[in-house]
Each structure stands twice: as C-alpha cells, then as structure tokens.
Design an enzyme around this catalytic site. Structure first.
Site, PDB file in Angstrom:
ATOM      1  N   CYS A  83      36.858  42.444  36.620  1.00 35.92           N
ATOM      2  CA  CYS A  83      36.476  42.689  35.221  1.00 35.92           C
ATOM      3  C   CYS A  83      37.652  42.392  34.320  1.00 35.92           C
ATOM      4  O   CYS A  83      37.484  42.104  33.151  1.00 35.92           O
ATOM      5  CB  CYS A  83      36.107  44.137  34.986  1.00 35.92           C
ATOM      6  N   GLU A 138      31.074  51.031  33.133  1.00 39.07           N
ATOM      7  CA  GLU A 138      32.246  50.161  33.153  1.00 39.07           C
ATOM      8  C   GLU A 138      31.721  48.755  33.432  1.00 39.07           C
ATOM      9  O   GLU A 138      31.274  48.478  34.532  1.00 39.07           O
ATOM     10  CB  GLU A 138      33.181  50.653  34.276  1.00 39.07           C
ATOM     11  N   LYS A 146      26.021  54.744  46.045  1.00 40.33           N
ATOM     12  CA  LYS A 146      25.384  53.479  46.426  1.00 40.33           C
ATOM     13  C   LYS A 146      26.402  52.388  46.114  1.00 40.33           C
ATOM     14  O   LYS A 146      26.695  52.118  44.952  1.00 40.33           O
ATOM     15  CB  LYS A 146      24.107  53.240  45.610  1.00 40.33           C
ATOM     16  N   GLU A 159      31.271  36.033  30.392  1.00 40.77           N
ATOM     17  CA  GLU A 159      31.987  36.386  31.616  1.00 40.77           C
ATOM     18  C   GLU A 159      31.526  35.481  32.759  1.00 40.77           C
ATOM     19  O   GLU A 159      30.342  35.397  33.044  1.00 40.77           O
ATOM     20  CB  GLU A 159      31.723  37.854  31.976  1.00 40.77           C
TER      21      GLU A 159
END
Ligand code: UN1
Length: 510
Positions: free
Chosen positions: A296, A262, A187, A398
């Site tokens: 990231c 992750e 997905k 973030e």
C-alpha cells in the site's frame, strides 16, 4: 504415464490444513478445500486449506462469544504475559515462517523475514500495553466527585487481511485486539493462508485460551461477507482495496459496527534539485520494486525536479534493468513474482494503458517474463514510465505491481500539488538537503506518513500507520493509536458527597 502417476502421488501427499475454531483444528463445514500455490512456481502446491462458508463463520463467532467474558475479565497484564510468550515463539520460528511465507507469497526471503520481524516487533511492543492501556482522570465540576475515563474491550472482532504482508498485517490487528481484551475471528488473504495459520498456531502454543482466537480460511464472498454481516461481531478491521473497504463500511452501517479500514495508496517520492540523486535512486528502487510493488505504501510515483530529471531517469533505468527477478527463495533474487494470475493481468493491463496514454514513455520493462522457469510463475519485468503527466491513469490509480511513473516538475509547490492531487493519502517522501524545504513539505503533504530522505515504505510498529482520503476512514493502526480502534471509552463518575449534585445546575459559588 509416469508423469500422471507422479502428479497423483504429489496430490495425495499434499498437506491438508484446517480452520481453528474454539481451540480445535477443524475441516470446513462443507468439506471443500482450495489449493495454496507458490506464485513463483504454480506446480508447487503448498497445501490444501478449507474453503469455508457461513456455517464455519457462525461457529467461529459462537466460539469467540463463548470465550469473551473470561478473556475480558483476565487482567490485561496477564493477557499480555501470554502475548510475550507468543513473541518468543514467533522469534524461535522466524526462519521457518520466513521460508514458508516466501513460498506462498513470493516476496524475497529478506523481505519475508522483515514481515515476520514486524509481527514480532508488534507483539512485543503491543503486549507492553498490558501494563498501560492508559485511561485518564480529570477534575469533576462538583466538590466530592471523581471523574475518570477507562478503556473497555469492544467485544468480538472480525479481522480481514490481505496477501501482501501475510503475518505482519494480521499481527497489527490480532495483537492489539487481544491485549485490549477482545476475542477474534481472523480471515486472512486466500493466497497466503499458511502464514496466518503459523501465527494462529503460535497463539495456541503460547496458551491463548480456546475460542479467543479463531481462524476461518476461505474467500471473501463466502467468509468475509458473513463475518461482516454477523450480528454478534462488533468490529471489522479490514486491510485491502478501497472498493472492497467501501463496500464493507456500507455493510457495517447496517449493524452499527465499528469499522476500521486500511486501503489503497498512490504514494510519491519528491526528488528536489538539491537531492543526493544516488541516494534518491536507491530509495526509489526499494520503494517502487520492493515486494514487487505490492505494498500500500509502494513508491508508484517519482516526482522529480526538472534540473535533475535527466540524470535521475538515466541512473534509475540503469539500476532497474539490473534488478534480478526470480524465485524469492533464491539468494540472488531481488524482485519476486506477483501474487496470482488476476494480479498479473491487472498489472499488465496498466502497463498497456500507460503505453497508450499520451506522452508517457516506457523507459524499461513492460513485459511478463516467460522464458524457462519464469513460465511457471507470475513474473513481470520491473517497469518504469517516464514523462508521465500527473493526471494520467498510471499517475492516479493504484497498480499494486512493479511499475512506477516518473513525473517532472519545476517548483516545490507544484510537486506538492502533484503528490496531493490523487484520491489516496497514505505515504509520501521528499529527498532534499534543505531543511526549510523538508519542513515545508512535511507540513503540506496531506498523507498519513511522510519521509524525508527515505522512500515511502518501511513504517515502524510503534508509530501510527494509516492514511487520508480514500486510503482510510480516519483510524490508525499500530502505535498506541490502534488502541482507539480496539477499545471503547467509558467515562466514570463517582459522587462521594452523600447528596444529590446536579451537573450544570447546582453551580458551585466562588
Ligand atoms: C502495506 O503495504 O499494507 O511500511 C503495509 C511498510 C510496511 C507495511 C506496509 N512496514 O511498507
């Protein structure tokens, strides 16, 4: 009137794409679909993709289950041969896949080409494991007894991938899963379904048997959640936000799934007083604004020694102001749009927070671009905050956009504390000419990746990729380390003594 007609024509000529289940390209069970829009120009509809639900997931898992035994029993070098063919197909189509990726994701074509290249590299490198997949032998404690350890596939793997590396990240998961003998349901991020489809279509062309690779398009709640909850799925490999990852891990605990996560990052570059400042500025530009900061590994903090602070900030801001923001398909563009409306609002929200936070100075950028063609997309000016205190929200959370924070420091130990004192631990970097400082930083920075005299981005596929703390849950993708995600160890003992030998009890006399 003419306009309406044109719009209608555009709608009917919009391409329709399908799921790939059991080797067949099929519509969603509900018949529903969603539009894939170009983030640089939302009037550009790339296509309609199936808005799938639990029923599609169940069909895909069933197909993966049916294909599992035959694929598992196919010798690994033969599985790998097909993957090498896949590498050739990806290489042959690199230009098209690159353009299509830029169109759906926004990143400039040079970077999209890098993304496709990373998938190619991953495919060739990991396919080589077909003739390795090393286990080991070790002496047994009894005479006439043999001990060894082999890898076995885990079974059906659910792969859930984000928007920012539309082909590279699916490949990091898909290729090792396949070479290890697993079957998969993928997905991909709903903003970038075409790149995943290009990868899966290439798998079909390469001759990967029906049912081994399945693709289900759609949204997290409708597709991701049933995949995570499915009792026949043995493993979930997820790249995305820390909140979603934590939630997935909790769900996976219910069915004892293997789960590899992750997640977020708040990466920093340290610039020492002896650094080559020009080089550090170039690295910071690339690390902070490459992929519009949507990595990231993005360099979202620049931790700069007070002795070079003024010089560094001036040069940085001067260069950032020159960055050409625009449609990634245009050759002169250096920074593309961000992925969608929600991302844009979140990033602008952080810019607002930064402006309200004590002391931080907005040195450049800070706005959405809306003039002319910019109005059709999600463009944000590359933004630099200076004089940021490490504990401020923009220094801790973030942002995942073209925003970076410059933080001053006085000693290397102070800089290392600043880098380490965030919830995440993916990537770090130090610019220095001093080998002692470089090695000390490599030792002390608690991140999964660390660079010397280079930015925090740009990992290569044959080294492990992943991070500490809220970035991950201890696994590493890429390298040979990824094999530990997609296989389970099986210890094998063969007693050829012809009699009962009890471990730990029938001790051999010396
Ligand atoms: C990511 O941002 O999730 O090291 C992946 C890099 C790229 C991969 C980034 N090769 O920046």
């Amino acid at each position: 009137m003419v306009k309406a007609k044109e719009a209608k024509k555009a709608k009917t000529s919009t391409k329709t794409f399908h799921n790939y289940i059991g080797g067949e390209w099929t519509k969603s069970a509900s018949g529903e679909s969603f539009e894939n829009l170009n983030p640089a120009d939302t009037t550009d509809v790339i296509g309609r993709f199936p808005a799938s639900n639990e029923e599609d997931v169940n069909r895909a898992v069933e197909a993966a289950k049916n294909a599992a035994t035959k694929w598992r029993r196919t010798p690994a070098p033969k599985r790998a041969e097909i993957l090498f063919r896949l590498g050739e197909i990806l290489r042959a189509n690199k230009d098209r896949f690159t353009r299509e990726m830029t169109r759906e994701m926004g990143k400039v074509t040079k970077e999209a080409g890098g993304d496709v290249q990373e998938a190619i590299d991953c495919t060739y490198y990991t396919a080589g494991e077909g003739r390795r997949l090393h286990g080991f032998t070790t002496p047994a404690e009894m005479p006439n007894k043999f001990a060894m350890c082999v890898r076995q596939p885990v079974g059906i793997c659910g792969l859930i991938t984000p928007f920012n590396f539309p082909m590279a990240i699916p490949s990091w998961k898909l290729i090792p899963a396949l070479v290890c003998g697993n079957t998969v349901v993928l997905k991909s991020g709903e903003d970038v379904p075409l790149s995943a489809l290009n990868l899966v279509k290439s798998c079909e062309e390469a001759g990967i048997p029906k049912g081994v690779v399945n693709l289900v398009n759609g949204h997290g709640a409708e597709v991701g959640a049933p995949l995570v909850g499915h009792k026949d799925v043995r493993l979930i490999s997820f790249t995305g936000s820390t909140d979603t990852g934590r939630n997935i891990a909790e769900q996976c605990a219910q069915t004892n799934k293997i789960v590899s996560l992750e997640m977020g990052g708040k990466n920093a570059i340290i610039v020492m007083d002896d650094a080559d400042v020009e080089n550090a500025v170039e690295g910071s530009l690339w690390g902070a604004f490459g992929t519009s900061g949507q990595r990231c590994t993005a360099s979202s903090r620049l931790v700069v020694h007070r002795k070079v602070y003024k010089k560094f900030c001036e040069k940085l801001v001067e260069r950032v102001k020159q960055l050409k923001v625009g449609n990634g398909l245009e050759a002169k563009t250096e920074v593309g749009p961000v992925i969608n409306q929600a991302a844009m609002e979140k990033i602008l929200g952080y810019i607002e927070i930064g402006q309200k936070e004590d002391k931080a100075k907005l040195a450049c950028g800070g706005n959405r671009l809306t003039r002319g063609d910019y109005a059709k997309g999600y463009f944000i000016e590359p933004t630099v905050f200076t004089d940021v205190a490490p504990t401020m929200r923009i220094g801790q959370e973030e942002i995942f956009g073209p925003v970076t924070s410059v933080i001053p420091f006085s000693t290397l130990d102070e800089a290392i504390d600043i880098v380490n004192n965030v919830p995440y631990g993916l990537s770090s970097a130090i610019y220095t000419q001093d080998v002692n400082q470089a090695f000390y930083a490599m030792q002390e920075l608690y991140t999964g990746i660390c660079y010397v005299n280079s930015a925090t981005i740009g990992a290569e596929v044959h080294l492990p990729f992943g991070g500490t703390k809220a970035t991950g849950n201890g696994h590493r993708e890429a390298g040979t380390q990824v094999l530990d995600i997609f296989t389970e160890w099986k210890s094998l003992y063969v007693d050829y003594s012809g009699k009962l030998q009890r471990a730990q009890i029938d001790l051999v006399e010396i």
